[in-house]
Design a protein around this motif. Sequence first.
Motif, PDB file in Angstrom:
ATOM      1  N   ASN A 100       0.884  -0.975   0.061  1.00  0.00           N
ATOM      2  CA  ASN A 100       0.011  -0.034   0.242  1.00  0.00           C
ATOM      3  C   ASN A 100       0.814   1.332   0.015  1.00  0.00           C
ATOM      4  OD1 ASN A 100      -1.444  -2.378   1.928  1.00  0.00           O
ATOM      5  ND2 ASN A 100      -2.934  -1.131   0.833  1.00  0.00           N
ATOM      6  N   ALA A 101       2.056   1.249  -0.527  1.00  0.00           N
ATOM      7  CA  ALA A 101       2.959   2.185  -0.540  1.00  0.00           C
ATOM      8  C   ALA A 101       2.420   3.676  -1.106  1.00  0.00           C
ATOM      9  CB  ALA A 101       4.198   1.849  -1.000  1.00  0.00           C
ATOM     10  N   VAL A 102       1.933   3.491  -2.249  1.00  0.00           N
ATOM     11  CA  VAL A 102       1.252   4.607  -3.223  1.00  0.00           C
ATOM     12  C   VAL A 102      -0.061   4.158  -3.455  1.00  0.00           C
ATOM     13  CG1 VAL A 102       2.021   6.219  -5.026  1.00  0.00           C
ATOM     14  CG2 VAL A 102       3.541   4.916  -3.848  1.00  0.00           C
ATOM     15  N   ARG A 103      -0.923   5.379  -3.762  1.00  0.00           N
ATOM     16  CA  ARG A 103      -2.134   5.331  -4.010  1.00  0.00           C
ATOM     17  C   ARG A 103      -2.438   6.125  -5.196  1.00  0.00           C
ATOM     18  NH1 ARG A 103      -7.965   5.315  -0.823  1.00  0.00           N
ATOM     19  NH2 ARG A 103      -9.022   4.235  -2.391  1.00  0.00           N
ATOM     20  N   MET A 104      -2.929   5.730  -6.178  1.00  0.00           N
ATOM     21  CA  MET A 104      -3.408   6.704  -7.368  1.00  0.00           C
ATOM     22  C   MET A 104      -4.634   7.438  -7.505  1.00  0.00           C
ATOM     23  SD  MET A 104      -0.534   6.163  -8.525  1.00  0.00           S
ATOM     24  CE  MET A 104       1.079   5.130  -8.575  1.00  0.00           C
ATOM     25  N   ILE A 105      -4.674   8.594  -6.889  1.00  0.00           N
ATOM     26  CA  ILE A 105      -6.078   9.393  -6.780  1.00  0.00           C
ATOM     27  C   ILE A 105      -5.918  10.512  -7.867  1.00  0.00           C
ATOM     28  CG2 ILE A 105      -7.303  10.652  -5.176  1.00  0.00           C
ATOM     29  CD1 ILE A 105      -7.159   7.836  -4.579  1.00  0.00           C
TER      30      ILE A 105
END
Length: 446
Positions: A100-105
């Motif tokens: 869950n290092a990076v989320r694409m929002i």
Amino acid sequence: MNSMLTNSQQKTICSQLGRVKLQLLYKASIHGFTGAAFHQRCDNCCPTVSVGYNASGYVFGGYTKQPFSQSGQYVPDDQAFLFTFSGEKLIKYPVTIPANAVRMISNSGPYFGETFVLVHGSKPVVYSNPGNYYNLNAAEMHGNDLNLAECEVYEVEEIPEFEKPWRPMVWETEKRTELMDGIKLYCPMISSVPQVRVLLIGPVGAGKSSFFNSINSVFRGHVSNQAIAGSSTTSLTTKFRTYSVKAGRGGKPLPIIFCDTMGLEENTGAGLDIDDIISILKGHLPDSYQFNPSAPLHPEASGYRKSPGLKDEIHCVVYVTDACKVSIMPTKLELKLEAIRRKVNSMGIPQLILLTKVDEACSFVSQDVRNIYKSGYIEEMMQEVSARLGVPMSCVVPVKNYSKEFELDLNCDILLLTAVIQMLRAADSYFDELSDRKSNIETKGY
């Protein structure tokens, strides 16, 4: 677009990432504090360093190797980390749940897990929620000031290697023999000087003693450790030592003496004192003089040479610098070196830079030391240390000292011997200048 990250801060970040440089992609004050502007400039670019700035003076952000998108999904990254600067020091907060290092929002800027978001909700603010994804200290990271004065995103670019070396070298046994013979047969052009005296100056752990040991090893035919060398936070050399290299076991001394000093330290009253350096340059210091960082040499000290001759003076100064630490050299240490350089300049003594640990600084060189002048990263380090210390690029000589090896390596030998040849050539220039000066005085007197 001008970067808000200082050159020093960029170099500190890059030192964590390898042979790289930063290219500015997005600047919120120009492109807009919106998710749309961020994604338009940064989507599909990777790796990236995202940086936030607040009015309280904090500089903080995050790194990810993953390209940004607007998928709404989490993207795994086991190399991601958040960071903040404390003065010149970089404090890292590594990812703790890589999945869950990076989320694409789409409606926000750089989004690191559910822990840290820049340009959150398309506003000039930071979202900060220390938790499971990254263990960060909010007060330390941004001082709990969540209003953004600026946000920047940089793409991390690898520094390319060159197909052809930018400084030609011959890597053959015959070349090593030629260099060794050149050193053995060298004779100073001033008869009163039997040996060139070279002063090695540098920070603690830069490799001054290791360089002498390495040259000694080349001429002995095996790795030897006459001078005390190792890794320590304080100087292992506590005395002024002069080392003469012999041409093989039981051979004659070579026409060069290496003068080893206590390591420079950034704090006042620690490490080598500048007044002691001036005494060394003028030839006043006796061999085995015990340094006292809190008090420079006194003329009444035991062994003090009150009337040194040219043979006792220093004929070439060499600044020994760790290639791994060029970019993160402390400001106080740089100022100390600048003060020394000004003094050396005023005395007309030639100066060189010895760039050590090049194999540790660059994996391309670590694979094969013959890549030294094909490495774009090493070239950049040489340019930077040249600019920082005010010494021409032509006077910067990279080497790999022997530290953990049992046996000699032909290519390392050639680099080391080339460095010695450059020192002898520099000393020759100094003797030339002294002779010219003497001739001018005699002509005027006539």
